[in-house]
Design a protein around this motif. Structure first.
Motif, PDB file in Angstrom:
ATOM      1  N   GLY A  86       0.703  -1.171  -0.050  1.00  0.00           N
ATOM      2  CA  GLY A  86       0.000  -0.012  -0.084  1.00  0.00           C
ATOM      3  C   GLY A  86       0.871   1.158   0.051  1.00  0.00           C
ATOM      4  N   ALA A  87       2.001   0.909   0.426  1.00  0.00           N
ATOM      5  CA  ALA A  87       3.196   2.381   0.515  1.00  0.00           C
ATOM      6  C   ALA A  87       3.813   2.468  -0.737  1.00  0.00           C
ATOM      7  CB  ALA A  87       3.835   2.183   1.784  1.00  0.00           C
ATOM      8  N   GLY A  88       3.632   1.357  -1.616  1.00  0.00           N
ATOM      9  CA  GLY A  88       4.320   1.373  -2.726  1.00  0.00           C
ATOM     10  C   GLY A  88       5.805   1.011  -2.677  1.00  0.00           C
ATOM     11  N   VAL A  89       6.203   0.476  -1.569  1.00  0.00           N
ATOM     12  CA  VAL A  89       7.691   0.012  -1.283  1.00  0.00           C
ATOM     13  C   VAL A  89       7.882  -1.377  -1.559  1.00  0.00           C
ATOM     14  CG1 VAL A  89       8.271   2.117   0.227  1.00  0.00           C
ATOM     15  CG2 VAL A  89       7.390  -0.243   1.131  1.00  0.00           C
ATOM     16  N   ALA A  90       6.582  -2.105  -1.913  1.00  0.00           N
ATOM     17  CA  ALA A  90       6.734  -3.421  -2.364  1.00  0.00           C
ATOM     18  C   ALA A  90       5.916  -3.797  -3.491  1.00  0.00           C
ATOM     19  CB  ALA A  90       6.457  -4.599  -1.144  1.00  0.00           C
ATOM     20  N   GLY A  91       6.309  -4.748  -4.278  1.00  0.00           N
ATOM     21  CA  GLY A  91       5.165  -5.153  -5.316  1.00  0.00           C
ATOM     22  C   GLY A  91       6.042  -5.141  -6.839  1.00  0.00           C
ATOM     23  N   LEU A 101      17.929   5.874 -23.171  1.00  0.00           N
ATOM     24  CA  LEU A 101      17.428   6.360 -21.488  1.00  0.00           C
ATOM     25  C   LEU A 101      17.970   5.149 -20.857  1.00  0.00           C
ATOM     26  CD1 LEU A 101      13.948   7.906 -22.312  1.00  0.00           C
ATOM     27  CD2 LEU A 101      16.091   8.975 -21.447  1.00  0.00           C
ATOM     28  N   MET A 102      18.105   3.992 -21.247  1.00  0.00           N
ATOM     29  CA  MET A 102      18.496   2.917 -20.500  1.00  0.00           C
ATOM     30  C   MET A 102      19.903   3.067 -20.202  1.00  0.00           C
ATOM     31  SD  MET A 102      16.389   0.035 -20.203  1.00  0.00           S
ATOM     32  CE  MET A 102      15.049  -0.867 -20.723  1.00  0.00           C
ATOM     33  N   TRP A 103      20.885   3.724 -21.066  1.00  0.00           N
ATOM     34  CA  TRP A 103      22.339   3.819 -20.808  1.00  0.00           C
ATOM     35  C   TRP A 103      22.594   4.479 -19.472  1.00  0.00           C
ATOM     36  CZ3 TRP A 103      22.637   5.355 -26.391  1.00  0.00           C
ATOM     37  CH2 TRP A 103      22.256   4.069 -27.397  1.00  0.00           C
ATOM     38  N   ARG A 104      22.018   5.412 -19.059  1.00  0.00           N
ATOM     39  CA  ARG A 104      22.409   6.249 -18.037  1.00  0.00           C
ATOM     40  C   ARG A 104      21.483   6.638 -17.103  1.00  0.00           C
ATOM     41  NH1 ARG A 104      26.641   8.435 -15.049  1.00  0.00           N
ATOM     42  NH2 ARG A 104      26.062  10.293 -14.022  1.00  0.00           N
ATOM     43  N   ARG A 105      20.303   7.439 -17.529  1.00  0.00           N
ATOM     44  CA  ARG A 105      19.236   7.995 -16.830  1.00  0.00           C
ATOM     45  C   ARG A 105      18.562   6.896 -16.047  1.00  0.00           C
ATOM     46  NH1 ARG A 105      16.148  13.389 -18.581  1.00  0.00           N
ATOM     47  NH2 ARG A 105      18.354  14.175 -18.753  1.00  0.00           N
ATOM     48  N   LEU A 106      18.054   6.031 -16.755  1.00  0.00           N
ATOM     49  CA  LEU A 106      17.339   4.949 -15.856  1.00  0.00           C
ATOM     50  C   LEU A 106      17.774   4.211 -14.780  1.00  0.00           C
ATOM     51  CD1 LEU A 106      14.435   3.683 -15.970  1.00  0.00           C
ATOM     52  CD2 LEU A 106      15.028   1.824 -17.381  1.00  0.00           C
ATOM     53  N   PRO A 107      19.061   3.857 -15.183  1.00  0.00           N
ATOM     54  CA  PRO A 107      19.987   3.095 -13.907  1.00  0.00           C
ATOM     55  C   PRO A 107      20.060   4.066 -12.849  1.00  0.00           C
ATOM     56  CG  PRO A 107      21.136   2.470 -15.936  1.00  0.00           C
ATOM     57  CD  PRO A 107      19.972   3.696 -16.430  1.00  0.00           C
ATOM     58  N   GLN A 108      20.294   5.346 -12.843  1.00  0.00           N
ATOM     59  CA  GLN A 108      20.503   6.427 -12.064  1.00  0.00           C
ATOM     60  C   GLN A 108      19.209   6.626 -11.002  1.00  0.00           C
ATOM     61  OE1 GLN A 108      23.465   8.140 -11.069  1.00  0.00           O
ATOM     62  NE2 GLN A 108      24.429   6.436 -12.280  1.00  0.00           N
ATOM     63  N   ALA A 115      16.737   2.039  -3.390  1.00  0.00           N
ATOM     64  CA  ALA A 115      17.573   2.220  -2.120  1.00  0.00           C
ATOM     65  C   ALA A 115      16.483   2.640  -0.977  1.00  0.00           C
ATOM     66  CB  ALA A 115      18.281   3.634  -1.945  1.00  0.00           C
ATOM     67  N   ASP A 116      15.158   3.144  -1.759  1.00  0.00           N
ATOM     68  CA  ASP A 116      14.002   3.241  -0.735  1.00  0.00           C
ATOM     69  C   ASP A 116      12.965   2.145  -0.655  1.00  0.00           C
ATOM     70  OD1 ASP A 116      15.164   5.657  -0.031  1.00  0.00           O
ATOM     71  OD2 ASP A 116      14.244   6.944  -1.550  1.00  0.00           O
ATOM     72  N   ALA A 117      12.993   1.583  -1.889  1.00  0.00           N
ATOM     73  CA  ALA A 117      11.770   0.596  -1.808  1.00  0.00           C
ATOM     74  C   ALA A 117      12.533  -0.778  -2.585  1.00  0.00           C
ATOM     75  CB  ALA A 117      10.598   1.046  -2.809  1.00  0.00           C
ATOM     76  N   PRO A 118      13.249  -1.484  -1.553  1.00  0.00           N
ATOM     77  CA  PRO A 118      14.058  -2.428  -2.149  1.00  0.00           C
ATOM     78  C   PRO A 118      13.252  -3.715  -2.590  1.00  0.00           C
ATOM     79  CG  PRO A 118      14.457  -2.456   0.184  1.00  0.00           C
ATOM     80  CD  PRO A 118      13.825  -0.902  -0.352  1.00  0.00           C
ATOM     81  N   GLU A 119      11.974  -3.640  -2.049  1.00  0.00           N
ATOM     82  CA  GLU A 119      11.354  -4.831  -2.298  1.00  0.00           C
ATOM     83  C   GLU A 119      10.477  -4.757  -3.470  1.00  0.00           C
ATOM     84  OE1 GLU A 119       9.020  -6.731   0.908  1.00  0.00           O
ATOM     85  OE2 GLU A 119       9.987  -5.112   2.221  1.00  0.00           O
ATOM     86  N   VAL A 120      10.614  -3.778  -4.098  1.00  0.00           N
ATOM     87  CA  VAL A 120       9.897  -3.483  -5.557  1.00  0.00           C
ATOM     88  C   VAL A 120      10.827  -4.142  -6.813  1.00  0.00           C
ATOM     89  CG1 VAL A 120       9.180  -1.868  -7.275  1.00  0.00           C
ATOM     90  CG2 VAL A 120       8.553  -1.448  -4.893  1.00  0.00           C
ATOM     91  N   GLU A 121       9.973  -5.139  -7.452  1.00  0.00           N
ATOM     92  CA  GLU A 121      10.729  -5.785  -8.553  1.00  0.00           C
ATOM     93  C   GLU A 121      10.530  -5.053  -9.695  1.00  0.00           C
ATOM     94  OE1 GLU A 121      10.406 -10.081 -10.900  1.00  0.00           O
ATOM     95  OE2 GLU A 121       9.243  -9.593  -9.258  1.00  0.00           O
TER      96      GLU A 121
END
Length: 306
Positions: A86-91, A101-108, A115-121
């Motif tokens: 419900g908090a958006g930190v898992a799922g 955009l995959m080469w740098r911006r998306l990884p950053q 780091a804030d939502a490590p349980e999000v896949e």
């Protein structure tokens, strides 16, 4: 048997008396006594023995106490997990993004978000922009990141169908073969005059790099000797590395092309920029996982240019 009854029963055994358990549960003793009596009637066996010192569990009661501990612990874990969803930190979510955009911006972005939502896949796919939009509309991805030449036109076209979050500007730079290390920085746009230029194929669905480059060449009277059409931005890079041609390419954050064996130069006069946009189906931000990531992306937002 109800979870409420199990919690009451565990409290009574732990407290050693109905009176003390009622105080801990912040309820009066009569309703607690009724609940315990109903539980014993439901399971068909005595669970507590009344003694002068209070109450003690029978052998059946001890079995139920052990089982209750496991059940209540699992319920608490499930409740906590659902709270994280419900908090958006898992799922989970699927994110389609064009390769540049995959080469740098998306990884950053993902580094900070996970780091804030490590349980999000997060699952990633890298289709062409028109395919990414189709996948979004067909609900096979949750978010799509594209680069466009005319952001306001794009937003107007998809208003009511897609929610659009601005992800900032994307500079255009000269991408030269590795032998041209002595090229000046900035490189005059006129340096493309009479040279072979690579350009991804156009698509009316998402006006992007081809339109931006052609507009810049036309404005400044630059005429390449030939324009070779390639399928995508990423398929142009091996040809540039091989010395077959030059190109004007997007370089998100002035850092994305550094991984390739090409010489990157700013261009004078500036040919303009593309705009990175993150797309979601209308109302998709109501999903906590999607909404939390969109909120982070919004931190990049700037007013769309006229």
């Amino acid at each position: 048997m109800e979870l409420r009854q199990l919690r009451y029963f565990a409290a009574v055994v732990e407290a050693g008396s109905l009176t003390a358990a009622a105080v801990q549960l912040r309820m009066s003793q009569p309703p607690l006594s009724v609940a315990i009596a109903k539980l014993e009637a439901d399971v068909g066996v005595p669970l507590l023995v009344r003694t002068p010192r209070g109450v003690e569990p029978t052998s059946a009661g001890r079995y139920l106490l052990d089982a209750s501990s496991r059940i209540l612990s699992e319920v608490d874990e499930v409740t906590a997990a659902l709270g994280r969803f419900g908090a958006g930190v898992a799922g989970s979510l699927t994110f389609a993004a064009v390769p540049a955009l995959m080469w740098r911006r998306l990884p950053q972005l993902l580094k900070a978000h996970l780091a804030d939502a490590p349980e999000v896949e997060i699952r990633l796919v890298d289709p062409p922009p028109w395919t990414a939009i189709d996948m979004l509309q067909q609900r096979t991805v949750d978010l799509a990141a594209v680069m466009v030449a005319h952001p306001r036109r794009f937003v107007s076209r998809y208003r009511g169908t897609l929610d659009v979050v601005d992800w900032g500007s994307i500079p255009l730079v000269a991408a030269l073969p590795p032998t041209e290390v002595d090229a000046p920085d900035p490189l005059p746009l006129k340096a493309f005059d009479g040279r072979t230029l690579l350009l991804p194929r156009r698509t009316s669905a998402v006006p992007s790099l081809p339109e931006a480059v052609e507009d810049a060449l036309r404005r400044h009277g630059v005429v390449p000797s030939a324009i070779r059409t390639v399928e995508t931005i990423q398929t142009s890079l091996p040809l540039i590395e091989a010395g077959a041609a030059r190109a004007i390419l997007p370089d998100p954050d002035h850092a994305s092309l550094a991984r390739f064996d090409v010489v990157v130069r700013r261009i004078e006069p500036d040919p303009g920029t593309l705009r990175a946009l993150v797309l979601a189906r209308a109302g998709a931000a109501a999903d906590p996982v999607v909404g939390r990531l969109l909120e982070r992306i919004s931190g990049w937002a700037r007013p769309l240019p006229e």
